[in-house]
Design a protein around this motif. Structure first.
Motif, PDB file in Angstrom:
ATOM      1  N   PRO A  75       0.811  -1.223   0.000  1.00 48.34           N
ATOM      2  CA  PRO A  75       0.000   0.000   0.000  1.00 48.34           C
ATOM      3  C   PRO A  75       0.843   1.271   0.000  1.00 48.34           C
ATOM      4  O   PRO A  75       0.384   2.315  -0.470  1.00 48.34           O
ATOM      5  N   LEU A  76       2.082   1.184   0.485  1.00 48.15           N
ATOM      6  CA  LEU A  76       2.871   2.415   0.613  1.00 48.15           C
ATOM      7  C   LEU A  76       3.318   2.994  -0.723  1.00 48.15           C
ATOM      8  O   LEU A  76       3.724   4.141  -0.799  1.00 48.15           O
ATOM      9  N   TYR A  77       3.226   2.187  -1.799  1.00 48.86           N
ATOM     10  CA  TYR A  77       3.532   2.754  -3.116  1.00 48.86           C
ATOM     11  C   TYR A  77       2.434   3.701  -3.591  1.00 48.86           C
ATOM     12  O   TYR A  77       2.603   4.393  -4.584  1.00 48.86           O
ATOM     13  N   GLN A  78       1.323   3.708  -2.897  1.00 47.83           N
ATOM     14  CA  GLN A  78       0.214   4.629  -3.247  1.00 47.83           C
ATOM     15  C   GLN A  78      -0.165   5.395  -1.991  1.00 47.83           C
ATOM     16  O   GLN A  78      -1.326   5.438  -1.587  1.00 47.83           O
ATOM     17  N   VAL A  79       0.864   5.948  -1.356  1.00 43.37           N
ATOM     18  CA  VAL A  79       0.653   6.508  -0.014  1.00 43.37           C
ATOM     19  C   VAL A  79      -0.415   7.606   0.022  1.00 43.37           C
ATOM     20  O   VAL A  79      -1.202   7.676   0.971  1.00 43.37           O
ATOM     21  N   GLU A  80      -0.461   8.470  -1.018  1.00 40.69           N
ATOM     22  CA  GLU A  80      -1.447   9.567  -0.995  1.00 40.69           C
ATOM     23  C   GLU A  80      -2.868   9.002  -0.926  1.00 40.69           C
ATOM     24  O   GLU A  80      -3.690   9.462  -0.144  1.00 40.69           O
ATOM     25  N   ALA A  81      -3.113   8.007  -1.764  1.00 35.32           N
ATOM     26  CA  ALA A  81      -4.462   7.436  -1.833  1.00 35.32           C
ATOM     27  C   ALA A  81      -4.806   6.661  -0.563  1.00 35.32           C
ATOM     28  O   ALA A  81      -5.902   6.807  -0.013  1.00 35.32           O
ATOM     29  N   VAL A  82      -3.873   5.857  -0.067  1.00 37.98           N
ATOM     30  CA  VAL A  82      -4.213   5.071   1.135  1.00 37.98           C
ATOM     31  C   VAL A  82      -4.342   5.981   2.346  1.00 37.98           C
ATOM     32  O   VAL A  82      -5.115   5.687   3.265  1.00 37.98           O
ATOM     33  N   LEU A  83      -3.624   7.096   2.329  1.00 35.03           N
ATOM     34  CA  LEU A  83      -3.783   8.070   3.425  1.00 35.03           C
ATOM     35  C   LEU A  83      -5.225   8.581   3.463  1.00 35.03           C
ATOM     36  O   LEU A  83      -5.844   8.652   4.531  1.00 35.03           O
ATOM     37  N   GLU A  84      -5.758   8.919   2.289  1.00 32.11           N
ATOM     38  CA  GLU A  84      -7.145   9.419   2.244  1.00 32.11           C
ATOM     39  C   GLU A  84      -8.124   8.349   2.735  1.00 32.11           C
ATOM     40  O   GLU A  84      -9.067   8.634   3.461  1.00 32.11           O
ATOM     41  N   ILE A  85      -7.878   7.109   2.356  1.00 32.65           N
ATOM     42  CA  ILE A  85      -8.767   6.012   2.763  1.00 32.65           C
ATOM     43  C   ILE A  85      -8.655   5.785   4.271  1.00 32.65           C
ATOM     44  O   ILE A  85      -9.659   5.603   4.969  1.00 32.65           O
ATOM     45  N   ALA A  86      -7.418   5.811   4.790  1.00 30.32           N
ATOM     46  CA  ALA A  86      -7.220   5.605   6.233  1.00 30.32           C
ATOM     47  C   ALA A  86      -7.908   6.720   7.030  1.00 30.32           C
ATOM     48  O   ALA A  86      -8.567   6.456   8.044  1.00 30.32           O
ATOM     49  N   LYS A  87      -7.781   7.942   6.552  1.00 30.67           N
ATOM     50  CA  LYS A  87      -8.437   9.081   7.231  1.00 30.67           C
ATOM     51  C   LYS A  87      -9.936   8.873   7.283  1.00 30.67           C
ATOM     52  O   LYS A  87     -10.579   9.077   8.310  1.00 30.67           O
TER      53      LYS A  87
END
Ligand code: SF4
Length: 184
Positions: A75-87
């Protein structure tokens, strides 16, 4: 914002962290761990693209889930996107686990170039870190494949300024212990 996934959301998993969880299988990984169980998730052009908003909407409509698990791929290769999902997941009271081939220490180092990595840690409950190492494979390990991988309690780690591992002797761990497979 878009995210590339290896598969649609998988709800009701009980083997990807404590409780009942929805797994988000991200597409793309270049760690190349020998004997990786998910080689189909490596190709960065594979899988399918989804809108992050669409994923969040799906999460909102799920019933009876304790949390989400970011897995893959890495998931860390798409950190921006997973950050939004985690938020978003935290906003709707889901806890967040993340599996990555990077170590916690590497993530802190990577944060110096891109602070989204560090920001993501603020929204994680558990980080399962490190590469899969076949020589250290152990089927009795809880929620991870090889003994170098750590179940890191991220909020406690951030608070204490040092890595805090969730102990396997913890009562909570027992409760969610992986069930033996039955062969019939
Ligand atoms: S980090 Fe995970 S998905 Fe990537 S190669 Fe290693 S085991 Fe496979």
């Amino acid at each position: 914002m878009k995210i590339r996934l290896a598969a649609p959301l998988q709800s009701d998993s009980v083997v990807d962290g404590f409780g009942v969880r929805t797994v988000i299988w991200t597409q793309g990984c270049s760690h190349n761990c020998p004997f990786c169980q998910n080689p189909q998730t490596h190709d960065f052009a594979g899988g399918e693209e989804y809108e992050v908003e669409e994923i969040c909407e799906e999460l909102k409509n799920l019933q009876n889930q304790d949390g989400i698990t970011l897995s893959g791929g890495d998931p860390l290769y798409q950190v921006e996107a997973v950050l939004e999902i985690a938020k978003f997941a935290k906003k709707i009271n889901l806890n967040v686990w993340c599996y990555t081939g990077f170590t916690y220490e590497q993530i802190i180092e990577m944060s110096q170039k891109n602070n989204k990595y560090r920001e993501l840690l603020n929204y994680l409950d558990v980080l399962v870190d490190g590469l899969f190492v076949n020589d250290l494979k152990d089927l009795n390990l809880l929620f991870r494949g090889s003994s170098n991988q750590r179940l890191i309690d991220v909020p406690k780690t951030l608070k204490n300024g040092k890595i805090i591992i969730i102990p396997e002797s913890d009562g909570i761990m027992e409760k969610f212990k992986r069930k033996e497979k039955t062969y019939i």
